[in-house]
Design an enzyme around this catalytic site. Structure first.
Site, PDB file in Angstrom:
ATOM      1  N   PHE A  24      29.179  47.753  47.442  1.00  0.00           N
ATOM      2  CA  PHE A  24      28.765  48.801  46.506  1.00  0.00           C
ATOM      3  C   PHE A  24      27.702  48.300  45.537  1.00  0.00           C
ATOM      4  O   PHE A  24      26.917  49.083  45.008  1.00  0.00           O
ATOM      5  CB  PHE A  24      29.979  49.358  45.742  1.00  0.00           C
ATOM      6  CG  PHE A  24      30.532  48.451  44.690  1.00  0.00           C
ATOM      7  CD1 PHE A  24      30.079  48.527  43.387  1.00  0.00           C
ATOM      8  CD2 PHE A  24      31.513  47.524  44.989  1.00  0.00           C
ATOM      9  CE1 PHE A  24      30.595  47.693  42.404  1.00  0.00           C
ATOM     10  CE2 PHE A  24      32.037  46.693  44.022  1.00  0.00           C
ATOM     11  CZ  PHE A  24      31.572  46.777  42.722  1.00  0.00           C
ATOM     12  N   LYS A  25      27.615  47.010  45.334  1.00  0.00           N
ATOM     13  CA  LYS A  25      26.648  46.430  44.399  1.00  0.00           C
ATOM     14  C   LYS A  25      25.209  46.540  44.896  1.00  0.00           C
ATOM     15  O   LYS A  25      24.270  46.404  44.120  1.00  0.00           O
ATOM     16  CB  LYS A  25      27.012  44.983  44.118  1.00  0.00           C
ATOM     17  CG  LYS A  25      28.372  44.867  43.451  1.00  0.00           C
ATOM     18  CD  LYS A  25      28.876  43.459  43.422  1.00  0.00           C
ATOM     19  CE  LYS A  25      30.282  43.476  42.802  1.00  0.00           C
ATOM     20  NZ  LYS A  25      30.881  42.185  42.757  1.00  0.00           N
ATOM     21  N   ASP A  26      25.030  46.803  46.185  1.00  0.00           N
ATOM     22  CA  ASP A  26      23.684  46.979  46.734  1.00  0.00           C
ATOM     23  C   ASP A  26      22.932  48.107  46.038  1.00  0.00           C
ATOM     24  O   ASP A  26      21.728  48.012  45.821  1.00  0.00           O
ATOM     25  CB  ASP A  26      23.732  47.291  48.236  1.00  0.00           C
ATOM     26  CG  ASP A  26      24.083  46.089  49.091  1.00  0.00           C
ATOM     27  OD1 ASP A  26      23.759  44.959  48.697  1.00  0.00           O
ATOM     28  OD2 ASP A  26      24.683  46.293  50.162  1.00  0.00           O
TER      29      ASP A  26
END
Length: 118
Positions: A21-23
């Protein structure tokens, strides 16, 4: 309370280069860094703008940061991770990037040791 919403949107946050999700945030951040550094360089050609990003990770943050910052002009990224203590997929995502501005450091020790160094 009921909200009458006509349009609904869904953001699936696992479609980035590392499936983390950090992308979503780090792809955007890398582009922001490059954009603002290029504007700063245009104003002062005698001193080019640069930024160094230093991070410690136990896996997904490091690989997402590397993917978001790889190849960005004026950005150097150093990511420390504990040797043998991250998932094999995440280690491969971090250590197989060959861009000249990416520096991956494998540390003998724990994630806390990496954080202490940062």
């Amino acid at each position: 309370m009921h909200l009458d919403v006509h349009f609904r949107y869904l953001l699936e946050q696992f479609h980035g280069p590392t499936c983390a999700f950090k992308d979503v945030a780090l792809q955007f951040l890398g582009n922001l860094f490059e954009y603002f550094l290029s504007r700063r360089s245009d104003r002062s050609p005698s001193s080019p703008a640069n930024i160094t990003v230093l991070g410690a990770t136990s896996g997904d943050t490091g690989s997402a940061a590397i993917q978001g910052l790889r190849g960005k002009a004026g950005v150097e990224v150093y990511i420390l991770h504990p040797k043998g203590r991250v998932a094999p997929v995440q280690e491969a995502q971090m250590t197989t990037v060959l861009d000249e501005n990416v520096h991956n450091v494998s540390v003998e020790g724990s994630f806390d040791d990496c954080q202490s160094m940062v």
